[in-house]
Design a protein around this motif. Sequence first.
Motif: not given
Lengths: 152, 610
Positions: B317-320, B323-324, B348-350, B356-358
């Motif tokens: 979920a995090v990698s998804g 990505a989006r 998950v909160l990007p 934050a550098g990704g």
Amino acid sequence: MSRILVAEDDPHILRLIAMWLRRQGHEVLEARHGAAALALIEEQAVDVLVSDVNMPGVDGLELIEAILPQSRVRRGVIVLTNRWDHGEIRERLARWGVQVMPKPFSPTRLSELVEALVRAEGEPAESGENPGLAAGATEVQFVPPPANLPPA
Amino acid sequence: MCAEQIQEITPKQPAGARHLLWRGVLPEAVGLCFVAIIFTGFAAAYLVARNAWEEQTTAARQAEAARLATLTADAIGSGMQSGTATALLRQVAQRPGVHAIQWTGPAGEVRFVWPSPGHAVPTLTAVEDLTVAAANVRTPEGVLEGTLRIELAGAWDLASDSHLFWNWAIAACTTLIVFVLLYRRLRGHLRPLAALHQNLEHYAAGIERQLEALTLGDALGATAQSWNMLIREFAAARQQLETVRRANQTGDILTRFEGAIFRRVVDRLPFGVLCVNSDQTVTYANGSALALLGARSEAVLGQPLGEAVGAPAVAAAVSGAQARSSAGLAIDHTLTTGESETTLRFRVLPLSDEAAGGETLVSIEDIGRLKESERARDNFLYHVTHELRTPLTSIHAYAETLTRPGFDDEQTRKECYNVIMSETRRLSSLVEDILSLSQLEVGTARLDVGDVDLVRLIRQMVQDNLGAADEKRIDLTLTLPPKAPKVRGDKQRLSVLLMNLIGNAIKYTPENGTVQVTLTVSEQRVAISVRDTGIGIAPEDQAHIFEKFYRASDDKVQAVAGTGLGLAIAREVARLHGGDIHLQSEPGQGSTFTVELPVSNTESAEAFAR
């Protein structure tokens, strides 16, 4: 005239159903709980069983389970329940193919259903495996139960 | 001078600066004294030198006079017989500087005198002094022939005196000039030092804390300029510190602190926080995250996310989400540690901003309790709907019966109406019970608190139940103490409590049994016990008997109508009154329910009244 056994712990409901079915000209046997119903069926076979599910002692499900192999109910079983939204109960009733009338129920509908079972064409189900199906009635009504229901 | 300078550069005259005046006068006075001492010193040196010169001159003259006198006396002694003595003396008298000559014989007679009597004695000029010398006159045989006295006149050498004076005067002036030059040179260095010294003293003494006032005039030179630079930088630093301090007092914690304190704040959040970098490696985990995952920090930090949380779905979920760059994903994952099972919800909160550098934030909540309460709510609703359907079924069926032809005889109609009425009452009391229990449980119940006369209330309740007891030929008795205190409470709710207990006792007691209601009083509590000779309660049911909708599975219990709410309400009411309810029972022997309540004056009663 058919012989109909009514198993219901609520005396008001029992009395009402008996009154309706008698007025239709049926012989009505009354039982206040599952054990009494079993005893009556042992004594004499019946055409139709109208049973509540939630009863003290032997409940409706146990009663049906006990009588199914004996083919002491010739025409069919109608289950009256206010637990129709209970997953497990629903599943078992569906497996047995019995008619289910959710409570609160319409006595008119019940008497119609009893009439349909009694007047159904063909021989009574001797095997007793699927008494409800043999009756050819269509009045099966399920409401999708809410999620996360607790176990019985 | 220095003081004047300082007063120029301190626009605000510091308190206690009066002594600065002394500092201003003192250097001048000291300077003048110094000049005077130098001059005095040089004058004294000149006088000493002049004195020495005079003594030297006088001694030389005396020696010359003595030599002349001795030579002349010797010459007279040897030339006495020849009669040349007088002529010799006359020759001596002609020598320049000889002022007077007198030869006195041994008997005191004057043998020679010059100038001769009757001749004028030459006068001395202002700069001449007399030097007198005497010598004995002896013949070669050694006979004393009197005493010769010669007076010499000598003039002082004024030029050489003047020379001496000017030598010393020039030396003094040169010294003074050197001193003044030296002083002026030194003053240039000492002025800023003195000013600095004074400023520091004032600062230390608290006279002047304003840094701006501690600057020196730029005219004081390089030292002052360097000092001013120092002060300016210090003032800027202090202002910056002050800004930070003010922000600390007024700003919220997030603007105040970064780093350590902020980290502590995040550590204490009640939900877990993980930071995951773009390589799916956990870079941060707060205390709650570790506690929820039941892991040590080494097992989480620096580890791939999937391994750290033991849930590959979360990593996916995090990698998804990365990505989006989408947010709001929630994954529920059940974690089994030993025997306990917890359901964790990962969100998950990007962090989309560049700083934050990704990094991606993953929050962790324990939703076990939430699920538990959801289950309890569903259970409650399930029971409630079930209980409500029972009277509704009767009402619906009998009402429908009334509308059908063939059921219109008087007796049937009457029966239908009666059932509808009684079932409506049952439905209504059921709704009341549910509402009341729910209010009692949530704590929103409004209590009408007053002093309740328990004796009267119990009597009334027993009275109300006598009819029901008589129907089953049950002996309902009441035992009261001679005197009973009042209790603080809600009379209406206490009557519901008693009604439920006495009603239950009668309901579950077979015919010809007994129900005893007893009130006992101790110092601080009153106890109401309801004892019956009924069916009793099995031990496995006793633990649940006060739970709402719980009804024992016993046939004898099921044979009696009930909702399973009465005892739950009774216990809630007892607890709201600061008391409690207990059960003693044996199947087949009967049950005793005892309610304990505090009496009026106890603190718990007061607390409850609030």
